[in-house]
Design a protein around this motif. Structure first.
Motif, PDB file in Angstrom:
ATOM      1  N   ALA A 254      -7.373   3.271   1.482  1.00  0.00           N
ATOM      2  CA  ALA A 254      -6.514   3.449   0.306  1.00  0.00           C
ATOM      3  C   ALA A 254      -5.296   2.568   0.543  1.00  0.00           C
ATOM      4  O   ALA A 254      -4.586   2.724   1.534  1.00  0.00           O
ATOM      5  N   SER A 255      -5.058   1.624  -0.352  1.00  0.00           N
ATOM      6  CA  SER A 255      -4.008   0.629  -0.133  1.00  0.00           C
ATOM      7  C   SER A 255      -3.007   0.625  -1.283  1.00  0.00           C
ATOM      8  O   SER A 255      -3.379   0.605  -2.457  1.00  0.00           O
ATOM      9  N   PHE A 256      -1.721   0.608  -0.910  1.00  0.00           N
ATOM     10  CA  PHE A 256      -0.630   0.523  -1.868  1.00  0.00           C
ATOM     11  C   PHE A 256       0.024  -0.855  -1.843  1.00  0.00           C
ATOM     12  O   PHE A 256       1.128  -1.028  -2.354  1.00  0.00           O
ATOM     13  N   ALA A 257      -0.651  -1.832  -1.222  1.00  0.00           N
ATOM     14  CA  ALA A 257      -0.143  -3.195  -1.205  1.00  0.00           C
ATOM     15  C   ALA A 257       0.042  -3.701  -2.630  1.00  0.00           C
ATOM     16  O   ALA A 257      -0.735  -3.372  -3.533  1.00  0.00           O
ATOM     17  N   ALA A 258       1.092  -4.517  -2.835  1.00  0.00           N
ATOM     18  CA  ALA A 258       1.491  -4.878  -4.194  1.00  0.00           C
ATOM     19  C   ALA A 258       0.492  -5.774  -4.919  1.00  0.00           C
ATOM     20  O   ALA A 258       0.318  -5.656  -6.132  1.00  0.00           O
ATOM     21  N   TRP A 445      -0.942 -12.176   7.598  1.00  0.00           N
ATOM     22  CA  TRP A 445       0.090 -11.125   7.667  1.00  0.00           C
ATOM     23  C   TRP A 445      -0.067 -10.135   6.518  1.00  0.00           C
ATOM     24  O   TRP A 445      -0.271  -8.946   6.753  1.00  0.00           O
ATOM     25  N   ASP A 446      -0.024 -10.616   5.290  1.00  0.00           N
ATOM     26  CA  ASP A 446      -0.110  -9.713   4.143  1.00  0.00           C
ATOM     27  C   ASP A 446      -1.395  -8.892   4.160  1.00  0.00           C
ATOM     28  O   ASP A 446      -1.364  -7.654   4.112  1.00  0.00           O
ATOM     29  N   LEU A 447      -2.524  -9.575   4.204  1.00  0.00           N
ATOM     30  CA  LEU A 447      -3.794  -8.874   4.087  1.00  0.00           C
ATOM     31  C   LEU A 447      -4.200  -8.194   5.387  1.00  0.00           C
ATOM     32  O   LEU A 447      -5.096  -7.340   5.388  1.00  0.00           O
ATOM     33  N   TRP A 448      -3.535  -8.530   6.463  1.00  0.00           N
ATOM     34  CA  TRP A 448      -3.816  -7.872   7.740  1.00  0.00           C
ATOM     35  C   TRP A 448      -2.981  -6.606   7.898  1.00  0.00           C
ATOM     36  O   TRP A 448      -3.477  -5.568   8.330  1.00  0.00           O
ATOM     37  N   HIS A 449      -1.705  -6.681   7.549  1.00  0.00           N
ATOM     38  CA  HIS A 449      -0.805  -5.543   7.759  1.00  0.00           C
ATOM     39  C   HIS A 449      -0.563  -4.715   6.493  1.00  0.00           C
ATOM     40  O   HIS A 449      -0.644  -3.484   6.520  1.00  0.00           O
ATOM     41  N   LEU A 450      -0.220  -5.371   5.385  1.00  0.00           N
ATOM     42  CA  LEU A 450       0.234  -4.626   4.215  1.00  0.00           C
ATOM     43  C   LEU A 450      -0.875  -3.809   3.568  1.00  0.00           C
ATOM     44  O   LEU A 450      -0.611  -2.747   3.001  1.00  0.00           O
ATOM     45  N   VAL A 451      -2.103  -4.289   3.616  1.00  0.00           N
ATOM     46  CA  VAL A 451      -3.196  -3.550   2.999  1.00  0.00           C
ATOM     47  C   VAL A 451      -3.302  -2.147   3.575  1.00  0.00           C
ATOM     48  O   VAL A 451      -3.590  -1.180   2.853  1.00  0.00           O
ATOM     49  N   GLU A 452      -3.007  -1.979   4.851  1.00  0.00           N
ATOM     50  CA  GLU A 452      -3.174  -0.675   5.488  1.00  0.00           C
ATOM     51  C   GLU A 452      -1.870   0.078   5.688  1.00  0.00           C
ATOM     52  O   GLU A 452      -1.892   1.292   5.923  1.00  0.00           O
TER      53      GLU A 452
END
Length: 454
Positions: A254-258, A445-452
């Motif tokens: 479940a991801s709240f990344a923008a 960075w974005d898709l590695w860290h922010l997604v989770e």
């Protein structure tokens, strides 16, 4: 001196009475939210929790980045480099069973303890900042009612780390391959996940009122009943963590990344706000008074006046500005008006008693405490100064520009305190520099860290 005050320590009898409601408790999870909304804290035995009235935590936790970095602009200049302990003080109104964990309780805490002369750890607490904003609102003879709408994606990673729509179970063959907006059939595949989510929300008194498939691939929106701002911010903060945990147990994310998909709409966290008078008048609704005083317009003007600086809270990561630049109903100006979803500050069609403004700027990656603290503080500024709204200036389209605006904002410094602003800006600049040091910042960075984690 910070305008933020520590959460009062509950007395021994009050603490004991709260715990006695749950006589089988063995452990208590003490959790506090950092600037990126990550839950940090400890699990402690009941006796230790009772003896310490909470627990201790190293002060460095208050200055960590999303990836555990220790920014040189924060550790030393704002936080002491000694890693001295701070006290996590529990707000017993949030004490509840930890979902799915018999014998465990969880409680939302705030940090306190002297970091240096005239600086208490509470000055770096987003939750304490919201309490301070609400105290100012009460002093003006007002109270607020808010209701969030929160979007998120259900995803999984493919063999090369690419993002795909989630399957309801790791062995399930069915996967959404094109956006099935508002599809009850696709949402039904995840009934088990949402059933568990609703049950956990009920345990934590999170007022979720419904959900639907949204207008992006594997994206869903959850609505909340209206309520008091501090409880609502707690609810959103807890909800994001619950959704991530329950999805992980089922083999997806479940991801709240923008903006995880550049060709799909982004993730929003929209807040509906109304104000009520507390002086006992027959018609308490401040946004639709019989005399026609433009309180709602004053509040919107206050939000517009510092919208550029507030964007650092609404869009807290570099990826967040993909949602603004590649807009799909995400506002690009601090605009306002009636019932258009392209506006930053929208006035939905409603009855007089339901008159409200919807702030559509925050992304799903935003910190709910900082969003509401800034909204309430700035809205009250506009009301007390009698401002009237304008057309709305263009919003920052990069994190750097938004952080510069926040750093320079004397208004938000007056509301939130310079220690909080300086720490927040230092953390976000460190994260941005770390991201830009990667060969492919979005992928690495974005898709590695922010997604989770966002």
């Amino acid at each position: 001196m910070s305008p933020i005050l520590p959460l009062p320590l509950p007395d021994a009898d009050t603490l004991r009475d709260a715990l006695d409601v749950y006589p089988d408790t063995r452990r208590v999870e003490c959790a506090t939210g950092d600037f990126s909304s990550v839950a940090r804290g400890k699990h402690v035995g009941r006796a230790d929790f009772e003896g310490q009235t909470g627990c201790k935590l190293p002060s460095v936790v208050l200055g960590l980045t999303l990836t555990g970095g220790e920014p040189v602009d924060v550790i030393g200049p704002v936080l002491p480099a000694s890693y001295a302990d701070v006290h996590l003080v529990p707000d017993l109104s949030t004490l509840a069973p930890r979902p799915g964990r018999p014998g465990e309780l969880c409680v939302v805490c705030e940090p306190t303890g002297a970091l240096r002369p005239a600086l208490d750890a509470s000055a770096l607490s987003p939750r304490a900042a919201l309490r301070a904003a609400l105290a100012r609102l009460r002093a003006a003879g007002l109270r607020a009612t808010v209701a969030p709408e929160l979007e998120f994606f259900l995803l999984e990673r493919g063999p090369a780390g690419e993002l795909l729509a989630a399957r309801a179970h790791p062995d399930a063959p069915a996967r959404e391959r094109a956006c099935e907006a508002y599809s009850l059939e696709r949402a039904g595949h995840f009934d088990g996940f949402f059933d568990a989510l609703y049950d956990a929300c009920a345990t934590l008194r999170i007022p979720v009122s419904g959900h639907a498939h949204e207008s992006a691939l594997s994206q869903y929106e959850v609505n909340f009943l209206p309520g008091e701002p501090l409880a609502q911010a707690d609810a959103v903060w807890r909800f994001k963590r619950l959704a991530r945990e329950l999805a992980a147990r089922r083999g997806f994310l479940a991801s709240f990344a923008a903006k995880p998909f550049l060709d799909q709409p982004g993730t929003g966290m929209h807040w509906h706000l109304s104000l009520q008078h507390t002086d006992g008048r027959a018609w308490p609704h401040a946004f639709s008074p019989p005399g026609g005083e433009p309180v709602l317009q004053h509040v919107i003007a206050g939000l517009q006046a510092e919208a550029a600086a507030a964007m650092a809270f609404c869009a807290p990561f570099d990826m967040s500005y993909d949602r603004i630049r590649l807009s799909d109903a995400a506002p690009s100006h601090a605009s306002w008006g009636e019932d258009s979803r392209s506006l930053a500050f929208r006035i939905p069609a409603s009855s007089p008693a339901g008159r409200r403004v919807e702030n559509r700027l925050p992304g799903g990656d935003a910190n709910p405490y900082l969003i509401l603290a800034s909204m309430i503080g700035l809205g009250l500024d506009g009301l007390q100064a009698g401002r009237l709204p304008g057309d709305g200036q263009p919003l920052p389209i990069s994190l750097t520009v938004a952080l510069d605006a926040l750093q320079a904002s004397t208004t938000l410094r007056a509301h939130l305190g310079s220690p909080l602003i300086d720490a927040y800006v230092g953390i976000k600049r460190h994260e941005s520099a770390e991201r830009h040091a990667q060969p492919d910042p979005r992928r690495d960075w974005d898709l590695w860290h922010l997604v989770e984690l966002a």
